[in-house]
Design a protein around this motif. Sequence first.
Motif, mmCIF file in Angstrom:
data_model
loop_
_atom_site.group_PDB
_atom_site.id
_atom_site.type_symbol
_atom_site.label_atom_id
_atom_site.label_comp_id
_atom_site.label_asym_id
_atom_site.label_seq_id
_atom_site.Cartn_x
_atom_site.Cartn_y
_atom_site.Cartn_z
ATOM 1 N N ARG A 1 0.827 -1.208 0.000
ATOM 2 C CA ARG A 1 0.000 0.000 0.000
ATOM 3 C C ARG A 1 0.861 1.256 0.000
ATOM 4 N NH1 ARG A 1 -2.105 3.039 4.352
ATOM 5 N NH2 ARG A 1 -4.031 4.163 3.840
ATOM 6 N N LEU B 1 1.080 4.191 -3.010
ATOM 7 C CA LEU B 1 0.794 5.603 -2.786
ATOM 8 C C LEU B 1 1.979 6.480 -3.156
ATOM 9 C CD1 LEU B 1 -1.146 5.400 0.600
ATOM 10 C CD2 LEU B 1 -2.075 5.770 -1.689
ATOM 11 N N SER C 1 -7.269 7.893 0.779
ATOM 12 C CA SER C 1 -6.825 6.549 1.104
ATOM 13 C C SER C 1 -7.440 6.107 2.419
ATOM 14 C CB SER C 1 -5.296 6.509 1.214
ATOM 15 O OG SER C 1 -4.864 5.229 1.603
ATOM 16 N N TYR D 1 -7.677 2.914 -2.273
ATOM 17 C CA TYR D 1 -7.239 4.246 -2.681
ATOM 18 C C TYR D 1 -8.135 4.682 -3.827
ATOM 19 C CZ TYR D 1 -4.587 8.095 -4.647
ATOM 20 O OH TYR D 1 -4.217 9.322 -5.122
#
Length: 270
Positions: A7, A11, A25, A30
């Motif tokens: 994750r 991002l 998020s 997301y």
Amino acid sequence: MSQGIHRILFLLILFCNGSDIFGQSTTQYYHKNPQSVQDGQDVLISVFMFIPDPIVSGMLFFRPVGEISYQELPMRYEGGNWAGVIPGVQVTGQGIEYVVILHKRKWGRIAVPLSSDPFNNPLSFTIIPSKKDIDQKTPKVKASTQFVDVDILILSPETGSVNRPEEVVIAASLFSTAIIDKSNFRILLDGQDQTKKAIMDEGILTLVPDDLSIGLHSVELLFKTTYGLDVTPVEWAFNVNKGMVNVSEGFKYKGNIGGQASSNTASGIN
């Protein structure tokens, strides 16, 4: 690689690709908000999932700002994202409000925005007006020197309006069009000739369509003058939606959101 590291890397890649990316998020997904949307432009709505529990289906609900009912579109899984496209023909007005509902394989549903009542707290984006000053309520006509221009008033449904299927009545007024041969006309619904089902009564043309599907529908009216000349065809489009009262209430009281929102949840951003 753990789910948390995956994750974080995802991002970082998103934010390093440019400063014009805006998103929210949570611990589950997301979502990137549409930005700088032009009037009439197709709009991609996508959600990237972090949870290991597979998503089996997704549905995108959207409506123009100020409308009550949502329209719905199925989403597809593409390149790691659940994605749906709002057609440009429906991207008009000041803005669009939208909700994404994702169904998990094991049990429950996930809403974007992450909320127990997402349909009353939708996400939204603004629409930038096009350079052309177009009146959305004016029916579109085919301009040609071979046609005679006549003032035909569209009574219903209004251009771009959202209607329930059982409430749709196609109607037009010919009161101020004495030169039209009221016995010589055609009415096309989604390209299909529906003239035999239409009624012309004292200058009012009406058609009650059968079993309209959910989505966008087009109407075209074709007339001739009493001298046999073609009148400029009149075209417009409207939307049909089954209404969202039962769907939103069902989600609010029966749906399982699953998981907990992070401090930066989508439900707090419009």
